[in-house]
Design a protein around this motif. Structure first.
Motif, PDB file in Angstrom:
ATOM      1  N   VAL A  10      24.732  82.589  65.247  1.00  0.00           N
ATOM      2  CA  VAL A  10      24.984  81.448  66.119  1.00  0.00           C
ATOM      3  C   VAL A  10      23.861  80.451  65.917  1.00  0.00           C
ATOM      4  CG1 VAL A  10      25.341  80.687  68.497  1.00  0.00           C
ATOM      5  CG2 VAL A  10      25.987  83.014  67.828  1.00  0.00           C
ATOM      6  N   ALA A  11      24.191  79.184  65.780  1.00  0.00           N
ATOM      7  CA  ALA A  11      23.146  78.156  65.681  1.00  0.00           C
ATOM      8  C   ALA A  11      23.706  76.845  66.205  1.00  0.00           C
ATOM      9  CB  ALA A  11      22.685  77.999  64.241  1.00  0.00           C
ATOM     10  N   HIS A  12      22.815  75.876  66.311  1.00  0.00           N
ATOM     11  CA  HIS A  12      23.266  74.539  66.621  1.00  0.00           C
ATOM     12  C   HIS A  12      23.377  73.828  65.280  1.00  0.00           C
ATOM     13  CE1 HIS A  12      24.092  71.082  68.942  1.00  0.00           C
ATOM     14  NE2 HIS A  12      23.009  70.417  68.571  1.00  0.00           N
ATOM     15  N   HIS A  13      24.547  73.290  64.953  1.00  0.00           N
ATOM     16  CA  HIS A  13      24.840  72.805  63.599  1.00  0.00           C
ATOM     17  C   HIS A  13      24.679  73.931  62.603  1.00  0.00           C
ATOM     18  CE1 HIS A  13      24.866  69.072  65.549  1.00  0.00           C
ATOM     19  NE2 HIS A  13      23.569  68.896  65.602  1.00  0.00           N
ATOM     20  N   THR A  14      25.391  74.999  62.854  1.00  0.00           N
ATOM     21  CA  THR A  14      25.290  76.216  62.050  1.00  0.00           C
ATOM     22  C   THR A  14      25.457  75.938  60.557  1.00  0.00           C
ATOM     23  OG1 THR A  14      26.419  77.204  63.904  1.00  0.00           O
ATOM     24  CG2 THR A  14      26.088  78.603  61.995  1.00  0.00           C
ATOM     25  N   ALA A  15      26.377  75.033  60.244  1.00  0.00           N
ATOM     26  CA  ALA A  15      26.678  74.796  58.832  1.00  0.00           C
ATOM     27  C   ALA A  15      25.436  74.408  58.040  1.00  0.00           C
ATOM     28  CB  ALA A  15      27.746  73.702  58.715  1.00  0.00           C
ATOM     29  N   PHE A  16      24.599  73.599  58.663  1.00  0.00           N
ATOM     30  CA  PHE A  16      23.387  73.167  57.960  1.00  0.00           C
ATOM     31  C   PHE A  16      22.437  74.339  57.725  1.00  0.00           C
ATOM     32  CE2 PHE A  16      18.944  71.789  58.186  1.00  0.00           C
ATOM     33  CZ  PHE A  16      18.887  71.056  57.009  1.00  0.00           C
ATOM     34  N   ASP A  17      22.170  75.108  58.773  1.00  0.00           N
ATOM     35  CA  ASP A  17      21.246  76.231  58.627  1.00  0.00           C
ATOM     36  C   ASP A  17      21.796  77.255  57.628  1.00  0.00           C
ATOM     37  OD1 ASP A  17      19.099  75.653  60.723  1.00  0.00           O
ATOM     38  OD2 ASP A  17      20.939  75.452  61.893  1.00  0.00           O
ATOM     39  N   MET A  18      23.118  77.479  57.703  1.00  0.00           N
ATOM     40  CA  MET A  18      23.747  78.405  56.759  1.00  0.00           C
ATOM     41  C   MET A  18      23.557  77.899  55.327  1.00  0.00           C
ATOM     42  SD  MET A  18      25.104  81.000  58.301  1.00  0.00           S
ATOM     43  CE  MET A  18      26.439  81.702  57.336  1.00  0.00           C
ATOM     44  N   ALA A  19      23.795  76.596  55.146  1.00  0.00           N
ATOM     45  CA  ALA A  19      23.696  76.023  53.803  1.00  0.00           C
ATOM     46  C   ALA A  19      22.270  76.153  53.271  1.00  0.00           C
ATOM     47  CB  ALA A  19      24.134  74.561  53.840  1.00  0.00           C
ATOM     48  N   MET A  20      21.297  75.963  54.132  1.00  0.00           N
ATOM     49  CA  MET A  20      19.900  76.089  53.694  1.00  0.00           C
ATOM     50  C   MET A  20      19.606  77.522  53.252  1.00  0.00           C
ATOM     51  SD  MET A  20      18.441  73.122  53.730  1.00  0.00           S
ATOM     52  CE  MET A  20      16.752  73.562  53.357  1.00  0.00           C
ATOM     53  N   ILE A  21      20.067  78.490  54.055  1.00  0.00           N
ATOM     54  CA  ILE A  21      19.826  79.891  53.687  1.00  0.00           C
ATOM     55  C   ILE A  21      20.594  80.220  52.399  1.00  0.00           C
ATOM     56  CG2 ILE A  21      20.075  82.317  54.415  1.00  0.00           C
ATOM     57  CD1 ILE A  21      18.415  81.266  56.551  1.00  0.00           C
ATOM     58  N   ASN A  22      21.838  79.768  52.339  1.00  0.00           N
ATOM     59  CA  ASN A  22      22.633  80.035  51.130  1.00  0.00           C
ATOM     60  C   ASN A  22      22.001  79.426  49.884  1.00  0.00           C
ATOM     61  OD1 ASN A  22      24.531  81.662  52.314  1.00  0.00           O
ATOM     62  ND2 ASN A  22      25.901  79.957  52.862  1.00  0.00           N
ATOM     63  N   ALA A  23      21.388  78.248  50.046  1.00  0.00           N
ATOM     64  CA  ALA A  23      20.720  77.617  48.900  1.00  0.00           C
ATOM     65  C   ALA A  23      19.554  78.484  48.428  1.00  0.00           C
ATOM     66  CB  ALA A  23      20.243  76.216  49.273  1.00  0.00           C
ATOM     67  N   SER A  24      18.842  79.068  49.392  1.00  0.00           N
ATOM     68  CA  SER A  24      17.756  79.987  49.045  1.00  0.00           C
ATOM     69  C   SER A  24      18.307  81.187  48.285  1.00  0.00           C
ATOM     70  CB  SER A  24      17.083  80.526  50.307  1.00  0.00           C
ATOM     71  OG  SER A  24      16.190  79.622  50.816  1.00  0.00           O
ATOM     72  N   LEU A  25      19.385  81.740  48.843  1.00  0.00           N
ATOM     73  CA  LEU A  25      19.983  82.914  48.198  1.00  0.00           C
ATOM     74  C   LEU A  25      20.391  82.581  46.770  1.00  0.00           C
ATOM     75  CD1 LEU A  25      22.183  84.185  51.197  1.00  0.00           C
ATOM     76  CD2 LEU A  25      20.307  85.452  50.130  1.00  0.00           C
ATOM     77  N   LYS A  26      20.940  81.386  46.604  1.00  0.00           N
ATOM     78  CA  LYS A  26      21.393  80.970  45.278  1.00  0.00           C
ATOM     79  C   LYS A  26      20.226  80.931  44.287  1.00  0.00           C
ATOM     80  CE  LYS A  26      24.430  77.610  43.115  1.00  0.00           C
ATOM     81  NZ  LYS A  26      24.998  76.261  43.200  1.00  0.00           N
ATOM     82  N   ARG A  27      19.092  80.389  44.793  1.00  0.00           N
ATOM     83  CA  ARG A  27      17.903  80.346  43.926  1.00  0.00           C
ATOM     84  C   ARG A  27      17.457  81.747  43.529  1.00  0.00           C
ATOM     85  NH1 ARG A  27      16.673  75.873  47.191  1.00  0.00           N
ATOM     86  NH2 ARG A  27      15.537  77.084  48.728  1.00  0.00           N
ATOM     87  N   MET A  28      17.778  82.719  44.366  1.00  0.00           N
ATOM     88  CA  MET A  28      17.415  84.101  44.076  1.00  0.00           C
ATOM     89  C   MET A  28      18.515  84.802  43.279  1.00  0.00           C
ATOM     90  SD  MET A  28      15.970  84.847  47.895  1.00  0.00           S
ATOM     91  CE  MET A  28      15.752  86.614  47.744  1.00  0.00           C
ATOM     92  N   GLY A  29      19.582  84.061  42.930  1.00  0.00           N
ATOM     93  CA  GLY A  29      20.681  84.631  42.174  1.00  0.00           C
ATOM     94  C   GLY A  29      21.584  85.511  43.011  1.00  0.00           C
ATOM     95  N   LEU A  30      21.657  85.230  44.305  1.00  0.00           N
ATOM     96  CA  LEU A  30      22.449  86.079  45.197  1.00  0.00           C
ATOM     97  C   LEU A  30      23.621  85.292  45.778  1.00  0.00           C
ATOM     98  CD1 LEU A  30      19.510  87.818  47.084  1.00  0.00           C
ATOM     99  CD2 LEU A  30      21.065  88.898  45.442  1.00  0.00           C
TER     100      LEU A  30
END
Lengths: 221, 635
Positions: free
Chosen positions: A116-136
């Motif tokens: 749960v977050a406020h503007h979840t999409a943004f926080d999710m996208a930031m975490i997902n971008a990190s994961l992507k950099r890690m090849g995940l």
């Protein structure tokens, strides 16, 4: 090919993803939510970086302070502009950890909780971008968005679509300590979440599915 | 690092018993706290449910504890603890906890409680004595709170040179043998009219029994009156040699939380008992201090002397307040000193006039000073009345008294009673009148009771002659009653006026504090809490046709006598007023101001409970006035 690729993922990812094999609890009253917030160098998902992550879990519709997570990340990318918002200095006095370690700890903490977050999409996208950099791959968790839930209460009859965390905190009489620290914002979000949920419950029995925003409604901000 | 836990820590550290814990332990509690949001009218737990493994602290909002029959037993707001009794008792809940308004509540598990709170002596003691039995707070309990909250108040006592004098103790202690029965001891205490008896063996003090022991151990049925005194005596006693100073005695009493010290030959419990020193003896010593000040007023040679005495009176007051000496007593002493200073000034002023006063007159203290409820140094409020003179002499006589009043008010100002900004002073031609003129003035206010005139009534009806001819004042007072009797509707207007400040419905809400101006966000204790009680007492006493009761406490006491059926309510008002007066005085002394505006955030838990009880009394007395004077049609 999927099973082969999966074997290549590090253990922490496999551990995380194993949590989704069991059937998930969908009862709002008992389910584990993790309310989270990220502080970032800016709003550009590709260029900007996460500076800190703060979470607090809710289960049995009670905020569990002991089930919380807070970390500061050391990043090469740093923008002086955003310092005045989040107050995190490049060489601040917080103990900082590598992005990879932060993501590992974060995954280990959230497990299969509903995020749960406020503007979840943004926080999710930031975490997902990190994961992507890690090849995940991307996060597997179901997510709820505070702004969307608020709109669902019909407390606001205007056509306004965007409510800042400050707006909502004021509307629900929540004192604003530690605004713009990830943990502080996560805690305020958690209180708001409980309040909004109880407003929605007044109307009818809720299912998790009803709370989720339809894909089309998820904007980044 | 845990930002959330730190924020919870910041909140809890303001409240007992959490403020008694060592910071690390409190932080550990905060790290494991659970936060509940309770919507209005929903329950945290219900009667007969099995007790949960935790207790609760209110963060925001208002949680009501209700019996099975839905009777509200207690309300908990910010910082209040509940559910702890049940946790200790186990089994099922006897009460339900329901949110009276939406609330945020912390819960703390029994494990945390045992690890960090129960293991702390001070905290567990606090919980035992204050929270486990916190229903229906009595006045005594609240005073006890004060006491607990101020462990360091002996400092100022030590510094005072007056305290270095040797305490005067009672040299004929009442004693009995260890073989005596409790009944015999009680009979002895009654016969000798003392509050304590020392149990001695070969003249050495073994133990002591006080009134309190009889109350807590006998009247409660714990011990039978036929048992031996040794069953209930406090032992060993605390002993001192005969040259104990007031300061030492007080420190000992505070330290051991006792009210009696034994005086023995060598100051140990192993020598002969020679006397007993009680808390009461200490109070008597203080009273003597006040009388010393009054004597000094009489001997004073200059205004500067009087100024010094007034400052010392302020210090005396400070000690009274710190030592929980009755506020009635403290205000009497302060008024006595103030009156003697005023009278000395008037005496001197008359001497500096060319001629003696052309006729008799009286100097009146008015408003809160007239009610003898002004303990702090504030601006002066006074008036003058002189005997009727032939019409031809009136101008000359008035001029004489105005000149005299100007000298007096000037000197009062020098001593520290500053000029009244609203000019409610005898030097104002409006308030320096003959008896007949005063009567006309009162009549005019009573027959045309507009807002301004009602305000003046509330000030000038409370007068107290401090100097001069009291018969004039009585004559003047009769005028008030005559006018009221022929204009009964005036009382209804006064009633409406008494209701203009209703008590806050709920504590710590936004509307309660001043919304704007210099004192924004502060609570006006004078107009919102004290004046409603003062106005109610004045109205009720006037409507009972009772003269010469100008003090709020005395008025409620008189009302209890006149209307025994309302004793409980009047008594609540009386206690509320005493508490508020004490509280305002404390605040004023602390902040060096009038004590009128209070920063709510600075209040202790005990203070807030106290205020809450006061509001209850205000609400009830206003309901009585509304019904009695049939005011619903006026509002």
């Amino acid at each position: 090919m999927l099973w082969f690729k999966k074997r290549d993922y590090p253990d922490f990812w496999n551990d995380y993803s194993n949590h989704f094999k069991k059937k998930q609890d969908t009862n709002i009253e008992t389910i584990r939510f993790v309310v989270f917030d990220t502080e970032t160098t800016g709003l550009n998902i590709k260029e900007d970086r996460i500076l800190s992550i703060g979470t607090v879990a809710i289960s049995d519709l009670t905020i569990k302070v002991s089930d919380s997570f807070e970390c500061y990340l050391s990043q090469d990318i740093f923008k002086n502009d955003s310092v005045k918002i989040h107050g995190i200095l490049k060489e601040g006095n917080h103990i900082k950890i590598e992005e990879k370690e932060a993501i590992m700890l974060f995954l280990n903490h959230i497990k299969n909780a509903v995020l749960v977050a406020h503007h979840t999409a943004f926080d999710m996208a930031m975490i997902n971008a990190s994961l992507k950099r890690m090849g995940l791959p991307k996060l597997k968790n179901r997510t709820l968005d505070l702004g969307y839930l608020y709109k669902k209460t019909d407390l606001d009859r205007s056509t306004k679509n965007h409510f800042s965390l400050d707006d909502l905190a004021k509307l629900f009489h929540i004192p604003q300590h530690d605004r713009h620290t990830a943990s502080g914002d996560a805690y305020i979000t958690a209180l708001l979440f409980l309040k909004i949920l109880s407003q929605l419950k007044l109307k009818k029995k809720l299912t998790l599915h009803e709370l989720e925003a339809p894909i089309s409604k998820i904007g980044l901000l | 690092m845990n930002t959330i836990a730190e924020r919870i820590y910041d909140f809890l550290k303001e409240f007992p018993p959490f403020n008694m814990l060592i910071p690390d332990n409190l932080l550990s509690i905060c790290k494991s706290i659970e936060v509940h949001y309770v919507e209005k009218d929903s329950f945290l737990f219900k009667t007969n449910e099995p007790v949960k493994d935790k207790f609760y602290v209110v963060k925001d909002g208002d949680i009501g504890l209700f019996t099975a029959t839905n009777e509200l037993i207690d309300e908990c707001d910010e910082g209040d603890i509940f559910g702890l009794r049940a946790l200790m008792r186990q089994g099922s809940y006897l009460l339900s906890a329901k949110a009276i308004e939406e609330s945020i509540v912390y819960s703390i598990s029994s494990t945390l409680f045992e690890d960090y709170i129960a293991s702390n002596t001070e905290a567990s003691k606090y919980l035992m004595s204050n929270l486990v039995s916190n229903y229906r707070k009595t006045n005594d309990d609240l005073q006890e709170h004060h006491f607990l909250g101020k462990p360091n108040n002996t400092d100022s006592v030590i510094q005072d040179f007056l305290e270095e004098q040797t305490a005067d103790y009672s040299k004929n202690p009442i004693t009995c043998s260890p073989e005596s029965s409790i009944k015999e001891a009680a009979l002895l205490m009654t016969e000798k009219r003392v509050g304590s008896v020392v149990i001695t063996q070969k003249n050495k003090p073994l133990g002591i029994i006080t009134d309190k022991d009889l109350r807590t151990k006998i009247a409660t049925g714990i011990f039978s009156i036929n048992e031996s005194v040794t069953k209930i005596m406090s032992s060993p006693v605390i002993a001192f040699p005969k040259n104990i100073t007031v300061a030492e005695a007080q420190i000992a009493m505070l330290k051991h939380r006792i009210t009696h010290l034994c005086i023995t030959n060598d100051g140990t419990i192993n020598s002969e008992l020679t006397g007993i020193l009680s808390e009461h003896d200490i109070i008597v010593i203080r009273e003597n201090n006040a009388s010393v000040l009054i004597k000094e007023v009489k001997r004073s040679k200059s205004i500067e002397d009087l100024k010094q005495i007034r400052l010392r009176a302020q210090n005396l007051l400070k000690r009274y307040i710190e030592q929980q000496i009755s506020i009635t007593f403290a205000s009497k002493i302060v008024s006595a000193i103030n009156n003697s200073i005023t009278n000395k000034i008037i005496d001197n002023a008359i001497k500096t006039m060319e001629n003696a006063p052309p006729t008799t007159f009286a100097w009146l203290a008015i408003g809160s000073q007239g009610r003898e409820e002004q303990l702090l140094l504030t601006d002066q409020d006074n008036a003058l009345v002189f005997d009727d003179v032939p019409k031809t002499e009136l101008k000359k006589t008035t001029d004489y008294f105005l000149t005299l009043s100007k000298k007096i008010t000037q000197d009062l100002n020098t001593v520290g009673f500053e000029f009244c900004p609203a000019k409610m002073m005898a030097s104002n031609p409006k308030w320096c009148l003959s008896v007949t003129e005063w009567k006309q003035q009162f009549k005019q206010w009573i027959t045309s009771p507009d807002q301004d005139n009602l305000m003046l009534c509330t000030i000038f009806f409370d007068f107290e002659p401090t100097f001069g001819n009291h018969n004039l004042v009585q004559n003047m007072a009769e005028g008030i009653f005559e006018s009221i009797n022929s204009h009964q509707i005036f009382l209804n207007h006064l009633g409406v006026n008494a209701l203009k400040n209703p008590p806050p419905l709920s504590f710590f809400r936004q509307f309660l504090v001043e919304q704007s101006g210099e004192h924004k966000d502060q609570f006006d204790i004078k107009s919102r809490a004290m004046m409603p009680l003062v106005d109610a007492a004045r109205l009720l006493i006037l409507s009972n046709n009772v003269k010469a009761y100008n003090n709020t406490i005395l008025r409620y006491e008189k009302l209890i006598e006149l209307e025994p059926q309302n004793e409980e309510l009047y008594n609540d008002c009386l206690l509320a007023f005493k508490n508020l007066l004490r509280f305002r005085t404390e605040q004023g002394l602390k902040h060096q101001d009038s004590g009128r505006f209070i920063d709510l955030k600075s209040l202790s838990k005990a203070n807030r409970l106290e205020l809450k009880n006061c509001f209850k009394a205000i609400k009830e007395i206003q309901e009585l006035i509304l019904v009695r004077f049939n005011l619903s049609q006026f509002l």
